[in-house]
Design a protein around this motif. Structure first.
Motif, PDB file in Angstrom:
ATOM      1  N   GLU A 149       8.251   1.596  13.077  1.00 25.58           N
ATOM      2  CA  GLU A 149       9.169   2.658  13.487  1.00 25.58           C
ATOM      3  C   GLU A 149      10.192   3.009  12.412  1.00 25.58           C
ATOM      4  O   GLU A 149      10.583   4.176  12.279  1.00 25.58           O
ATOM      5  N   ASN A 150      10.620   2.010  11.647  1.00 26.01           N
ATOM      6  CA  ASN A 150      11.652   2.241  10.633  1.00 26.01           C
ATOM      7  C   ASN A 150      11.103   2.283   9.205  1.00 26.01           C
ATOM      8  O   ASN A 150      11.868   2.281   8.246  1.00 26.01           O
ATOM      9  N   LYS A 151       9.764   2.319   9.096  1.00 22.01           N
ATOM     10  CA  LYS A 151       9.102   2.453   7.803  1.00 22.01           C
ATOM     11  C   LYS A 151       9.590   1.401   6.799  1.00 22.01           C
ATOM     12  O   LYS A 151       9.872   1.698   5.633  1.00 22.01           O
ATOM     13  N   VAL A 152       9.692   0.162   7.276  1.00 24.36           N
ATOM     14  CA  VAL A 152      10.164  -0.936   6.423  1.00 24.36           C
ATOM     15  C   VAL A 152       9.144  -1.184   5.314  1.00 24.36           C
ATOM     16  O   VAL A 152       7.940  -1.273   5.572  1.00 24.36           O
ATOM     17  N   VAL A 153       9.605  -1.289   4.095  1.00 23.04           N
ATOM     18  CA  VAL A 153       8.735  -1.573   2.949  1.00 23.04           C
ATOM     19  C   VAL A 153       8.893  -3.013   2.491  1.00 23.04           C
ATOM     20  O   VAL A 153       7.901  -3.719   2.268  1.00 23.04           O
ATOM     21  N   ARG A 154      10.115  -3.454   2.367  1.00 23.50           N
ATOM     22  CA  ARG A 154      10.382  -4.773   1.779  1.00 23.50           C
ATOM     23  C   ARG A 154      11.002  -5.692   2.822  1.00 23.50           C
ATOM     24  O   ARG A 154      12.056  -5.397   3.374  1.00 23.50           O
ATOM     25  N   THR A 155      10.326  -6.816   3.108  1.00 23.70           N
ATOM     26  CA  THR A 155      10.879  -7.771   4.043  1.00 23.70           C
ATOM     27  C   THR A 155      12.058  -8.511   3.398  1.00 23.70           C
ATOM     28  O   THR A 155      11.991  -8.880   2.216  1.00 23.70           O
ATOM     29  N   PRO A 156      13.142  -8.749   4.132  1.00 22.54           N
ATOM     30  CA  PRO A 156      14.275  -9.478   3.555  1.00 22.54           C
ATOM     31  C   PRO A 156      14.022 -10.963   3.407  1.00 22.54           C
ATOM     32  O   PRO A 156      14.738 -11.661   2.683  1.00 22.54           O
ATOM     33  N   ASP A 175       1.744  -4.826  -6.009  1.00 21.35           N
ATOM     34  CA  ASP A 175       2.023  -4.194  -4.725  1.00 21.35           C
ATOM     35  C   ASP A 175       2.547  -5.208  -3.716  1.00 21.35           C
ATOM     36  O   ASP A 175       3.469  -4.920  -2.941  1.00 21.35           O
ATOM     37  N   LEU A 176       1.973  -6.408  -3.724  1.00 20.91           N
ATOM     38  CA  LEU A 176       2.436  -7.455  -2.810  1.00 20.91           C
ATOM     39  C   LEU A 176       3.846  -7.904  -3.164  1.00 20.91           C
ATOM     40  O   LEU A 176       4.664  -8.181  -2.277  1.00 20.91           O
ATOM     41  N   VAL A 177       4.135  -7.968  -4.446  1.00 22.16           N
ATOM     42  CA  VAL A 177       5.483  -8.326  -4.881  1.00 22.16           C
ATOM     43  C   VAL A 177       6.472  -7.216  -4.508  1.00 22.16           C
ATOM     44  O   VAL A 177       7.609  -7.482  -4.116  1.00 22.16           O
ATOM     45  N   ALA A 178       6.031  -5.966  -4.594  1.00 19.35           N
ATOM     46  CA  ALA A 178       6.905  -4.831  -4.284  1.00 19.35           C
ATOM     47  C   ALA A 178       7.382  -4.855  -2.834  1.00 19.35           C
ATOM     48  O   ALA A 178       8.506  -4.422  -2.535  1.00 19.35           O
ATOM     49  N   VAL A 179       6.544  -5.359  -1.919  1.00 20.15           N
ATOM     50  CA  VAL A 179       6.952  -5.439  -0.507  1.00 20.15           C
ATOM     51  C   VAL A 179       7.512  -6.818  -0.165  1.00 20.15           C
ATOM     52  O   VAL A 179       7.818  -7.115   0.987  1.00 20.15           O
ATOM     53  N   ASN A 180       7.657  -7.681  -1.177  1.00 22.47           N
ATOM     54  CA  ASN A 180       8.218  -9.030  -1.051  1.00 22.47           C
ATOM     55  C   ASN A 180       7.309  -9.969  -0.264  1.00 22.47           C
ATOM     56  O   ASN A 180       7.774 -10.918   0.368  1.00 22.47           O
ATOM     57  N   GLY A 181       5.999  -9.714  -0.313  1.00 18.82           N
ATOM     58  CA  GLY A 181       5.034 -10.630   0.272  1.00 18.82           C
ATOM     59  C   GLY A 181       5.080 -10.675   1.787  1.00 18.82           C
ATOM     60  O   GLY A 181       5.462  -9.716   2.463  1.00 18.82           O
ATOM     61  N   PHE A 182       4.676 -11.804   2.328  1.00 21.55           N
ATOM     62  CA  PHE A 182       4.619 -12.000   3.777  1.00 21.55           C
ATOM     63  C   PHE A 182       6.013 -12.240   4.344  1.00 21.55           C
ATOM     64  O   PHE A 182       6.872 -12.840   3.699  1.00 21.55           O
ATOM     65  N   ASN A 183       6.211 -11.785   5.572  1.00 19.86           N
ATOM     66  CA  ASN A 183       7.485 -11.963   6.259  1.00 19.86           C
ATOM     67  C   ASN A 183       7.573 -13.386   6.797  1.00 19.86           C
ATOM     68  O   ASN A 183       6.842 -13.757   7.712  1.00 19.86           O
ATOM     69  N   GLN A 184       8.466 -14.182   6.244  1.00 21.23           N
ATOM     70  CA  GLN A 184       8.568 -15.590   6.617  1.00 21.23           C
ATOM     71  C   GLN A 184       9.276 -15.815   7.947  1.00 21.23           C
ATOM     72  O   GLN A 184       9.368 -16.959   8.408  1.00 21.23           O
ATOM     73  N   ASP A 185       9.768 -14.740   8.575  1.00 19.52           N
ATOM     74  CA  ASP A 185      10.295 -14.856   9.934  1.00 19.52           C
ATOM     75  C   ASP A 185       9.177 -14.893  10.958  1.00 19.52           C
ATOM     76  O   ASP A 185       9.420 -15.168  12.135  1.00 19.52           O
TER      77      ASP A 185
END
Length: 272
Positions: A257-264, A190-200
């Motif tokens: 607001e934009n239901k973001v799942v995966r951090t870029p 599940d953590l991999v599916a959302v690409n982990g923590f947002n490094q921004d």
């Protein structure tokens, strides 16, 4: 391995040793410790090497160069380094009670992540806790803590709630079951599916933002704040600033607001 326990550290050897000792006396031993080191000095590496010879739990030390507060990045590297399909997250300043890992494992469930809390200790008690106090679990005994100067508070119920009462308090607490970096767990896939923590994101809300993306993925959460107990050792927070808080707030707002799942900018943005 039934689980990988992941926590970050930065130039805090005294607190780190206490946390590792806490994990060395867990009621279950089939897990690994992954230390996400955000650029600590050599003394941290030396301490970890020494503790490897003293405790039975495997310790993986994941280090990156000091480039300011980059906790999200080092946590993502720790996720990549983990060898279990279930990941338990805490902090390098939180001593776990001996049933901490067992509680997370007992409550894990596909489609969910677990949300726990911590109990903040004053600096005087944080410094007073010894290796033996941890091994004998005195630092979780309310009478011992009061003798050390712990003030009376309704929050002290965490140390005496067991079984049915802990489950009841978990059910009725008004606290949201959010992803709390000091005490949370979930499935690695599940953590991999959302690409982990947002490094921004730097300090301030990066843990909650991860949880919000897990919700957007379709996961639910379970509250275990009165069952999975850890004590938080006091420290200064020199990395807090208003600019970072504003930036992180706007990222979290966009996620919701934009239901973001995966951090870029997450796990796949860097390699070990």
């Amino acid at each position: 391995m039934k689980a990988s326990v992941i926590f970050s550290t930065y130039n805090s050897e005294e607190w780190l040793e206490k946390v590792i000792i806490g994990f060395s006396v867990q009621t279950v031993q089939d897990f690994e410790i992954i230390i996400a080191d955000d650029g600590s000095r050599q003394a941290t590496a030396d301490l970890i090497a020494a503790l490897r010879t003293e405790i039975p739990i495997p310790i993986v030390h994941v280090w990156q160069e000091d480039n300011g507060f980059q906790k999200s990045q080092i946590l993502n590297k720790a996720i990549v380094a983990s060898s279990s399909d279930y990941l338990i997250f805490t902090d390098g300043d939180c001593i776990p009670r001996r049933d901490f890992v067992a509680t997370h494992l007992a409550n894990r469930e596909p489609g969910y992540f677990l949300s726990g809390g911590y109990f903040k200790l004053p600096m005087t008690i944080s410094k007073a806790i010894t290796k033996e106090d941890i091994q004998q679990q005195r630092c979780f005994d309310l009478k011992w803590l009061r003798n050390q100067g712990l003030p009376s508070s309704y929050k002290n119920i965490k140390f005496i709630a067991k079984g049915f009462w802990a489950r009841l308090l978990n059910a009725i607490t008004p606290t949201n079951a959010s992803w709390n970096g000091h005490n949370a767990s979930g499935w690695k896939k599940d953590l991999v599916a959302v690409n982990g923590f947002n490094q921004d994101m730097q300090y301030g809300g990066q843990d909650r933002e991860l949880g919000e993306r897990l919700f957007n993925l379709g996961l639910r959460s379970k509250q275990i704040r009165y069952s999975a107990i850890c004590v938080h050792l006091d420290h200064k927070r020199g990395y807090v600033n208003e600019e970072t808080w504003t930036k992180n707030y706007n990222i979290r707002k966009n996620t919701r607001e934009n239901k973001v799942v995966r951090t870029p900018n997450g796990i796949d943005s860097n390699t070990l």
